[in-house]
Design a protein around this motif. Sequence first.
Motif, PDB file in Angstrom:
ATOM      1  N   PHE A  52       0.824  -1.206   0.000  1.00 29.29           N
ATOM      2  CA  PHE A  52       0.000   0.000   0.000  1.00 29.29           C
ATOM      3  C   PHE A  52       0.860   1.258   0.000  1.00 29.29           C
ATOM      4  CE2 PHE A  52      -2.221   3.273   2.605  1.00 29.29           C
ATOM      5  CZ  PHE A  52      -3.207   3.578   1.690  1.00 29.29           C
ATOM      6  N   THR A  53       0.526   2.192  -0.883  1.00 29.96           N
ATOM      7  CA  THR A  53       1.186   3.494  -0.944  1.00 29.96           C
ATOM      8  C   THR A  53       0.133   4.574  -0.746  1.00 29.96           C
ATOM      9  OG1 THR A  53       2.866   2.667  -2.476  1.00 29.96           O
ATOM     10  CG2 THR A  53       2.601   5.053  -2.314  1.00 29.96           C
ATOM     11  N   PRO A  54       0.192   5.331   0.333  1.00 30.19           N
ATOM     12  CA  PRO A  54      -0.851   6.336   0.587  1.00 30.19           C
ATOM     13  C   PRO A  54      -0.737   7.509  -0.373  1.00 30.19           C
ATOM     14  CG  PRO A  54       0.904   6.550   2.185  1.00 30.19           C
ATOM     15  CD  PRO A  54       1.232   5.331   1.363  1.00 30.19           C
ATOM     16  N   GLU A  55      -1.790   8.265  -0.446  1.00 37.54           N
ATOM     17  CA  GLU A  55      -1.763   9.486  -1.247  1.00 37.54           C
ATOM     18  C   GLU A  55      -0.769  10.475  -0.633  1.00 37.54           C
ATOM     19  OE1 GLU A  55      -5.017  12.589  -3.223  1.00 37.54           O
ATOM     20  OE2 GLU A  55      -5.575  11.296  -1.544  1.00 37.54           O
ATOM     21  N   HIS A  56      -0.065  11.186  -1.488  1.00 35.82           N
ATOM     22  CA  HIS A  56       0.976  12.128  -1.061  1.00 35.82           C
ATOM     23  C   HIS A  56       2.114  11.418  -0.333  1.00 35.82           C
ATOM     24  CE1 HIS A  56      -1.650  15.346  -2.289  1.00 35.82           C
ATOM     25  NE2 HIS A  56      -2.566  15.021  -1.387  1.00 35.82           N
ATOM     26  N   ALA A  57       2.461  10.224  -0.820  1.00 31.50           N
ATOM     27  CA  ALA A  57       3.567   9.470  -0.201  1.00 31.50           C
ATOM     28  C   ALA A  57       4.876  10.246  -0.296  1.00 31.50           C
ATOM     29  CB  ALA A  57       3.711   8.109  -0.864  1.00 31.50           C
ATOM     30  N   ASP A  58       5.028  11.068  -1.353  1.00 30.95           N
ATOM     31  CA  ASP A  58       6.252  11.849  -1.504  1.00 30.95           C
ATOM     32  C   ASP A  58       6.370  12.901  -0.405  1.00 30.95           C
ATOM     33  OD1 ASP A  58       3.988  13.060  -2.563  1.00 30.95           O
ATOM     34  OD2 ASP A  58       5.141  14.296  -3.977  1.00 30.95           O
ATOM     35  N   ALA A 324      -7.576  17.724   9.821  1.00 33.60           N
ATOM     36  CA  ALA A 324      -7.440  17.357   8.405  1.00 33.60           C
ATOM     37  C   ALA A 324      -6.581  16.109   8.258  1.00 33.60           C
ATOM     38  CB  ALA A 324      -6.832  18.522   7.623  1.00 33.60           C
ATOM     39  N   TYR A 325      -5.551  16.000   9.093  1.00 29.27           N
ATOM     40  CA  TYR A 325      -4.715  14.797   9.056  1.00 29.27           C
ATOM     41  C   TYR A 325      -5.498  13.577   9.523  1.00 29.27           C
ATOM     42  CZ  TYR A 325      -1.330  11.398  10.823  1.00 29.27           C
ATOM     43  OH  TYR A 325      -0.651  10.238  11.093  1.00 29.27           O
ATOM     44  N   LEU A 326      -6.232  13.721  10.637  1.00 31.43           N
ATOM     45  CA  LEU A 326      -6.994  12.585  11.161  1.00 31.43           C
ATOM     46  C   LEU A 326      -8.076  12.146  10.193  1.00 31.43           C
ATOM     47  CD1 LEU A 326      -7.384  13.738  14.886  1.00 31.43           C
ATOM     48  CD2 LEU A 326      -5.871  11.964  14.012  1.00 31.43           C
ATOM     49  N   GLY A 327      -8.703  13.094   9.528  1.00 31.62           N
ATOM     50  CA  GLY A 327      -9.762  12.753   8.574  1.00 31.62           C
ATOM     51  C   GLY A 327      -9.268  12.443   7.182  1.00 31.62           C
ATOM     52  N   ARG A 328      -7.941  12.528   6.987  1.00 35.24           N
ATOM     53  CA  ARG A 328      -7.331  12.270   5.666  1.00 35.24           C
ATOM     54  C   ARG A 328      -7.996  13.132   4.599  1.00 35.24           C
ATOM     55  NH1 ARG A 328      -7.194   5.597   5.960  1.00 35.24           N
ATOM     56  NH2 ARG A 328      -6.270   5.460   8.066  1.00 35.24           N
ATOM     57  N   ILE A 329      -8.136  14.415   4.932  1.00 37.74           N
ATOM     58  CA  ILE A 329      -8.810  15.364   4.049  1.00 37.74           C
ATOM     59  C   ILE A 329      -7.826  15.866   2.993  1.00 37.74           C
ATOM     60  CG2 ILE A 329     -10.089  17.535   3.931  1.00 37.74           C
ATOM     61  CD1 ILE A 329     -11.516  15.305   5.463  1.00 37.74           C
ATOM     62  N   GLU A 330      -8.231  15.852   1.747  1.00 37.06           N
ATOM     63  CA  GLU A 330      -7.425  16.412   0.670  1.00 37.06           C
ATOM     64  C   GLU A 330      -7.625  17.932   0.660  1.00 37.06           C
ATOM     65  OE1 GLU A 330      -5.094  17.502  -2.059  1.00 37.06           O
ATOM     66  OE2 GLU A 330      -5.138  15.353  -1.545  1.00 37.06           O
ATOM     67  N   LEU A 331      -6.517  18.674   0.801  1.00 33.74           N
ATOM     68  CA  LEU A 331      -6.586  20.136   0.936  1.00 33.74           C
ATOM     69  C   LEU A 331      -6.341  20.862  -0.375  1.00 33.74           C
ATOM     70  CD1 LEU A 331      -4.716  20.528   4.348  1.00 33.74           C
ATOM     71  CD2 LEU A 331      -7.174  20.354   3.920  1.00 33.74           C
ATOM     72  N   ASP A 332      -6.042  20.129  -1.450  1.00 36.85           N
ATOM     73  CA  ASP A 332      -5.873  20.730  -2.779  1.00 36.85           C
ATOM     74  C   ASP A 332      -4.799  21.811  -2.805  1.00 36.85           C
ATOM     75  OD1 ASP A 332      -7.966  19.130  -3.738  1.00 36.85           O
ATOM     76  OD2 ASP A 332      -9.467  20.596  -3.085  1.00 36.85           O
ATOM     77  N   ASP A 333      -3.824  21.680  -1.949  1.00 39.77           N
ATOM     78  CA  ASP A 333      -2.712  22.624  -1.907  1.00 39.77           C
ATOM     79  C   ASP A 333      -1.504  21.865  -1.345  1.00 39.77           C
ATOM     80  OD1 ASP A 333      -0.815  24.583  -0.632  1.00 39.77           O
ATOM     81  OD2 ASP A 333      -2.247  26.029  -1.437  1.00 39.77           O
ATOM     82  N   GLU A 334      -0.415  21.823  -2.126  1.00 44.23           N
ATOM     83  CA  GLU A 334       0.732  21.011  -1.711  1.00 44.23           C
ATOM     84  C   GLU A 334       1.335  21.522  -0.410  1.00 44.23           C
ATOM     85  OE1 GLU A 334       4.973  19.313  -3.491  1.00 44.23           O
ATOM     86  OE2 GLU A 334       3.579  20.423  -4.774  1.00 44.23           O
ATOM     87  N   THR A 335       1.390  22.825  -0.237  1.00 39.55           N
ATOM     88  CA  THR A 335       1.950  23.387   0.993  1.00 39.55           C
ATOM     89  C   THR A 335       1.108  23.012   2.196  1.00 39.55           C
ATOM     90  OG1 THR A 335       2.897  25.251  -0.233  1.00 39.55           O
ATOM     91  CG2 THR A 335       2.649  25.501   2.153  1.00 39.55           C
ATOM     92  N   LEU A 336      -0.222  23.132   2.063  1.00 43.16           N
ATOM     93  CA  LEU A 336      -1.108  22.779   3.172  1.00 43.16           C
ATOM     94  C   LEU A 336      -1.050  21.283   3.479  1.00 43.16           C
ATOM     95  CD1 LEU A 336      -4.224  24.984   2.310  1.00 43.16           C
ATOM     96  CD2 LEU A 336      -2.470  25.406   4.046  1.00 43.16           C
TER      97      LEU A 336
END
Length: 690
Positions: A52-58, A324-336
């Motif tokens: 498994f590779t999570p989203e935003h693994a980089d 946002a981390y706990l809910g695995r929310i996509e923030l649509d901003d790489e910095t955020l």
Amino acid sequence: MSSTDYNYDGDGQFFPYFVITITSLITIPVTYSLLKPSKELENTATRIQSDFTPEHADLIAGQRRKQKRRERRLKRGIVSLGGWLVIAWMVYLMVVTARTIPKIYDPYDVLGVSRSASEKQIKSHYRRLSLTEHPDKAREDAARNITKESINDHWVEITKAFKSLTDEEIRNNYQQYGHPDGKQSISIGIALPKWIVTEGHGKYVLLVYALLLGVLLPYFVGKWWYGTQRVTRDRVLVASAGHLFREYKPEMGDGAVIGVLSSGEEFNEILKGNKADHGASKVEQKILAEGDLSISKAGLDEKDRRTLQDLEGARRKVLSLLWAYLGRIELDDETLNDEKFEVAPVALQLNEAFVAISLAFGITSPVLSAYHASQNLIQAVPPSASPLLQLPYFTTTVAKAVEGEASRRHMSIQDFMNLPADLRKKRVVGPGLLTGDQYKDAIATASQLPFLHVEKTFFKVVGERFVTPSSLVQFVVKARIIPPGSVHVPLVKDSDLEDIDAPEGDVAAITGRKDDKSGEKPIQPPLAHAPYLARNRSPRWHVFLADSKQGKIAVPPFTFSTFDKPLLDESGKPTFNVQTLKMQFGAPPQAGQYTFVMHLVCDSYVGMDTKMEVTLVVEEASKAEEMGEDDEISEPDEDTVAGQLRTLKSGSLPGATKPKKRYDSSDGSDTEGDVDTESETDTDTDTDDE
């Protein structure tokens, strides 16, 4: 007459020795600290295998690299490499200098004779040299750079060497002073560049010394001292510990702990400058949007929402990022998104300090909430969410498909893995759910999670059959690591559930904890499967006893991170070995039955805790003594031969009253007669789950 001449080593003969000494004092300790094997569990444990590779693994990998830089391993590596390069260069200069430094005068070497040669042999050798090396005999050779001057100089050296070994006065000079001409002047080279001490540069030398001793040295020493004083033993800032202490409340839910953790001063470094305002409203809007978890997409309840809205500034954004981390929310901003993964490990570190603060108050509820917050942060799962979200590829939609739309109770991973294989696959695999390969990886990961299943618990006193008032009691937990979904689990042997007293003085065995000095290194479980956490984490189990009536902790937690028996065999399959966990505490001062609630909490996985009632039976000291007497071997009858022999040996009259047995009151143990050596107490606990 000799003299002493001090010069400033313009040829650099001594300077490399000075530099290599100073550099070695820094380079060798830094290199040792860099290369020595790490004893931290996070650096030595194995990993749970998963594709498994999570989203935003980089971004997560980048945060892990950033954490390593914060630990200064990269800086130490640069210092170590630079230091060894300087040392290598100085060694090279020392070798080159050694080739150019004039050798110490040695007449034997000049003549080419051994030191054991007699005067006759020396004179004979000198005559042979005169036939070839005398200026009248030797010839010039331009190809070999042999000139008339070099021939004359060489013959002068030969003559001087011959006289120093044959002339009495010259030989005495050589023997006393090491030179045929007598005592020579001493030249001492000081290892400083010449320009420093030349005329007109003295003021610069004083300025350098003033900067080093008056500015730089106090600065670095003060910075080091301030750095050690501003951090607590839990490696959080003292100011942050103060905030956590003030935020503590006797009644706190899991979500409330998340709000408390946002008060840490460490977050100011992450959100310094304009980062505190950048995207704050966007993050808040994302987490408060309606979702499947509860009234918000990130899992906030109404109380958590009010807590967030009561905050302002950087702390409000920190709390939003945590949700946002706990809910695995996509923030649509790489910095955020990067900030979202950065705040989680910091909050986890702060939570360890909050656990210590909660334990100081001794109230059960906040301690459990803090442990649960650790589970949520490691697994990136909101407090109200399904434990199934810990499995790879599982989303809220998949979890609901497994649990059922009308279900009010979340299903644990153990319950999910206990479902029949066909039913389990039917609920998970399908359109909008998981593919077959994703399902296989999720099941394979679940079957590697270390669920600690309690087999038996009991209280005991080492060397005694009964627990007496104020004695040192051991609470023993016999448990096995049984991964969810395990099949063909062998039955527990009765012998594995016994606890034989360890030899006196074996502290590691008595406490149930091994160490490196015991000869048997403890067994580590694999690192927690936490793909969203930007830091390695080794699971820890906390065992404590609580008073359910008062809601307080009766026996503080004992933490276990290693085991004494292998968890896996050579093929990688579970061994199902019975592990022994022990915690020691003082028994109550009065006899009676004391019922506690045992909490066994794993800080790394949601839904893998154990809670059960255990009962401690404390016997009166006098009653325990009577029980001990009843267990003794009976005396032979007086009318038998054995009885008569006993009477003659003891000198007592037949029918005399037997004196009462005496006990050593210093430790409360039976010091006379035969003692039953059974180590397991009769006060086994009631292990019915609440």
